[in-house]
Structures are given as structure tokens and as C-alpha cells.
Design a protein around this motif. Structure first.
Motif, short mmCIF file in Angstrom:
data_model
loop_
_atom_site.label_atom_id
_atom_site.label_comp_id
_atom_site.label_asym_id
_atom_site.label_seq_id
_atom_site.Cartn_x
_atom_site.Cartn_y
_atom_site.Cartn_z
N HIS A 97 0.81 -1.23 0.00
CA HIS A 97 0.00 0.00 0.00
C HIS A 97 0.84 1.28 0.00
O HIS A 97 0.33 2.35 0.30
N TRP A 98 2.09 1.18 -0.35
CA TRP A 98 2.97 2.34 -0.31
C TRP A 98 2.60 3.38 -1.36
O TRP A 98 2.93 4.55 -1.20
N ARG A 99 1.90 2.98 -2.41
CA ARG A 99 1.54 3.94 -3.47
C ARG A 99 0.07 4.32 -3.44
O ARG A 99 -0.42 4.99 -4.34
N ASP A 100 -0.65 3.91 -2.40
CA ASP A 100 -2.07 4.25 -2.31
C ASP A 100 -2.26 5.77 -2.27
O ASP A 100 -1.51 6.48 -1.58
N PRO A 101 -3.28 6.27 -2.96
CA PRO A 101 -3.53 7.72 -2.94
C PRO A 101 -4.01 8.22 -1.58
O PRO A 101 -3.83 9.38 -1.24
N GLU A 102 -4.65 7.35 -0.80
CA GLU A 102 -5.10 7.69 0.55
C GLU A 102 -4.24 6.91 1.55
O GLU A 102 -4.61 5.82 1.99
N PRO A 103 -3.08 7.46 1.91
CA PRO A 103 -2.17 6.69 2.76
C PRO A 103 -2.71 6.46 4.17
O PRO A 103 -3.51 7.24 4.68
N ARG A 104 -2.25 5.35 4.78
CA ARG A 104 -2.61 5.03 6.16
C ARG A 104 -1.34 4.56 6.87
O ARG A 104 -0.37 4.17 6.24
N GLY A 105 -1.37 4.58 8.18
CA GLY A 105 -0.27 4.06 8.98
C GLY A 105 1.07 4.68 8.65
O GLY A 105 1.20 5.90 8.53
N VAL A 106 2.07 3.83 8.50
CA VAL A 106 3.43 4.28 8.22
C VAL A 106 3.51 5.01 6.88
O VAL A 106 4.31 5.93 6.72
N VAL A 107 2.67 4.64 5.93
CA VAL A 107 2.66 5.31 4.64
C VAL A 107 2.23 6.77 4.82
O VAL A 107 2.79 7.67 4.19
N ARG A 108 1.29 7.00 5.71
CA ARG A 108 0.88 8.38 6.02
C ARG A 108 2.06 9.16 6.59
O ARG A 108 2.28 10.32 6.24
N LEU A 109 2.84 8.53 7.46
CA LEU A 109 4.02 9.18 8.03
C LEU A 109 5.03 9.49 6.93
O LEU A 109 5.60 10.59 6.88
N ALA A 110 5.25 8.56 6.03
CA ALA A 110 6.18 8.79 4.92
C ALA A 110 5.71 9.95 4.05
O ALA A 110 6.51 10.80 3.65
N ALA A 111 4.42 10.00 3.78
CA ALA A 111 3.87 11.10 2.97
C ALA A 111 4.01 12.43 3.70
O ALA A 111 4.39 13.44 3.11
N ALA A 112 3.72 12.42 5.00
CA ALA A 112 3.79 13.66 5.80
C ALA A 112 5.21 14.19 5.92
O ALA A 112 5.41 15.39 6.15
N THR A 113 6.20 13.33 5.77
CA THR A 113 7.59 13.77 5.87
C THR A 113 8.21 14.05 4.50
O THR A 113 9.43 14.08 4.36
N GLY A 114 7.36 14.23 3.49
CA GLY A 114 7.82 14.68 2.18
C GLY A 114 8.18 13.59 1.19
O GLY A 114 8.84 13.86 0.19
N HIS A 115 7.72 12.37 1.41
CA HIS A 115 8.10 11.26 0.53
C HIS A 115 6.98 10.81 -0.42
O HIS A 115 7.17 9.86 -1.17
N ALA A 116 5.84 11.49 -0.38
CA ALA A 116 4.70 11.08 -1.20
C ALA A 116 5.03 11.05 -2.69
O ALA A 116 4.69 10.09 -3.39
N GLY A 117 5.70 12.08 -3.18
CA GLY A 117 6.05 12.13 -4.60
C GLY A 117 6.96 10.98 -5.01
O GLY A 117 6.76 10.34 -6.05
N TRP A 118 7.97 10.71 -4.19
CA TRP A 118 8.90 9.61 -4.47
C TRP A 118 8.16 8.28 -4.47
O TRP A 118 8.36 7.44 -5.33
N LEU A 119 7.26 8.09 -3.49
CA LEU A 119 6.50 6.84 -3.40
C LEU A 119 5.63 6.64 -4.64
O LEU A 119 5.46 5.51 -5.10
N GLN A 120 5.08 7.72 -5.18
CA GLN A 120 4.24 7.61 -6.38
C GLN A 120 5.07 7.39 -7.64
O GLN A 120 4.67 6.67 -8.54
N ARG A 121 6.23 8.03 -7.69
CA ARG A 121 7.05 8.04 -8.90
C ARG A 121 7.92 6.78 -9.05
O ARG A 121 8.12 6.30 -10.17
N ASP A 122 8.43 6.25 -7.95
CA ASP A 122 9.41 5.16 -8.01
C ASP A 122 8.80 3.87 -7.47
O ASP A 122 8.52 3.78 -6.28
N PRO A 123 8.62 2.85 -8.31
CA PRO A 123 8.03 1.60 -7.84
C PRO A 123 8.84 0.92 -6.72
O PRO A 123 8.30 0.12 -5.96
N GLY A 124 10.12 1.21 -6.60
CA GLY A 124 10.95 0.61 -5.55
C GLY A 124 11.00 1.40 -4.26
O GLY A 124 11.57 0.94 -3.26
N ALA A 125 10.38 2.57 -4.24
CA ALA A 125 10.48 3.44 -3.06
C ALA A 125 9.82 2.83 -1.83
O ALA A 125 10.35 2.93 -0.72
N GLY A 126 8.68 2.19 -2.00
CA GLY A 126 7.99 1.59 -0.85
C GLY A 126 8.84 0.53 -0.18
O GLY A 126 8.93 0.48 1.05
#
Length: 152
Positions: A97-126
Motif C-alpha cells: 500500500h505504499w503507493r495508495d492515494p489515501e495513505p494510512r499508517g506508516v505510509v501516512r508518516l512517509a507522505a507527511a515527511t515529504g516522501h509522497a512524490g517519491w512513493l508515487q514516482r518510483d516503484p521501488g520506493a515503498g
């Protein structure tokens, strides 16, 4: 270097190596696929993976303690393994779920710390975020386990 620093370094090596074995060799495909699913099936798969993951780490820690004469305190070891297991479960419930548009849990933390774009752009980022989360918590667990003055 203090005894506890040397002990923590040896524990880090044992936990880190056993992490890789448990996450990539011991975990079965069915667990990897289901562990991030909502509901009881996901909970059961993730709990089963974390149980075998923790058993693998406990075996590595036991071997390192015996072979290297680390004199680990079993209470600190249990606490460190609980830290590793708990934080592993938290992250792995996000499996897939690292690329979900509605992040939850740790993914929400990653998005909140500025990693949302990388998670969406790079399939290996998650995967990289997942593994770095685990390794960071393994450092905390190693410090807990290796700290103190040895076995009581």
C-alpha cells in the motif's frame, strides 16, 4: 569502546542479518501477499510472518550470545525483540500500500515527511522505505539488548 557498545554492535549484526533472512527467505509468498490486506486475513498473515521473523531473530541472537560470549540479559533481549516485532508488524500491515492515494499508517508518516512524490514516482520506493524503517528500529532494539552491564 565499552562492553555495552561492543555488545550492541554484535547484536546489531545478528539482528540485521537475521532480518534479511527472515524477511526474504523465511516469509512465504502467501504471507507477503496477504499481510497488508484489511481485516482478519491480513492480520493473520502479518502476525504469522512476524512470529517467524521474531523466532529467526531470537535464534540468531541466541547463537551470537553463545558463540561470542556476549552475556546478554534475557529481559533486555526480550524487550529488544518485542520492539523489533512490534515495529515490524506496524510497517508490514502496510504491505503493498505504499503507493495508495489515501495513505494510512506508516505510509501516512512517509507522505507527511515529504516522501509522497517519491512513493508515487518510483516503484521501488515503498520497499526501500519499508526496509529502512525496519533497520532503524533494529538499531534501537540492538541498543536496548546490548546496553547495560550484561547478564544478571
Amino acid at each position: 569502546m565499552t562492553d555495552s557498545a561492543a555488545r550492541a554492535a554484535a547484536v546489531w549484526a545478528a539482528l540485521s542479518a537475521s532480518h534479511d533472512v527472515a524477511d526474504h527467505w523465511v516469509q512465504i509468498d502467501a504471507q507477503a501477499v496477504a499481510k497488508g490486506q484489511p481485516g482478519p486475513e491480513g492480520v493473520k498473515a502479518c502476525a504469522a510472518h512476524v512470529a517467524t521473523y521474531t523466532a529467526t531473530q531470537a535464534a540468531a541472537l541466541y547463537a551470537a550470545n553463545r558463540l561470542l560470549g556476549l552475556r546478554l540479559d534475557w529481559r533486555r533481549a526480550a524487550l529488544g525483540l518485542a520492539i523489533s516485532a512490534g515495529t515490524h508488524y506496524i510497517a508490514d500491515r502496510q504491505g503493498g500500500h505504499w503507493r495508495d492515494p489515501e495513505p494510512r499508517g506508516v505510509v501516512r508518516l512517509a507522505a507527511a515527511t515529504g516522501h509522497a512524490g517519491w512513493l508515487q514516482r518510483d516503484p521501488g520506493a515503498g520497499y526501500l522505505m519499508d526496509q529502512s524503517w525496519h533497520k532503524g528500529w533494529l538499531a534501537v532494539a540492538a541498543a536496548v539488548i546490548g546496553g547495560g552491564s550484561g547478564a544478571k
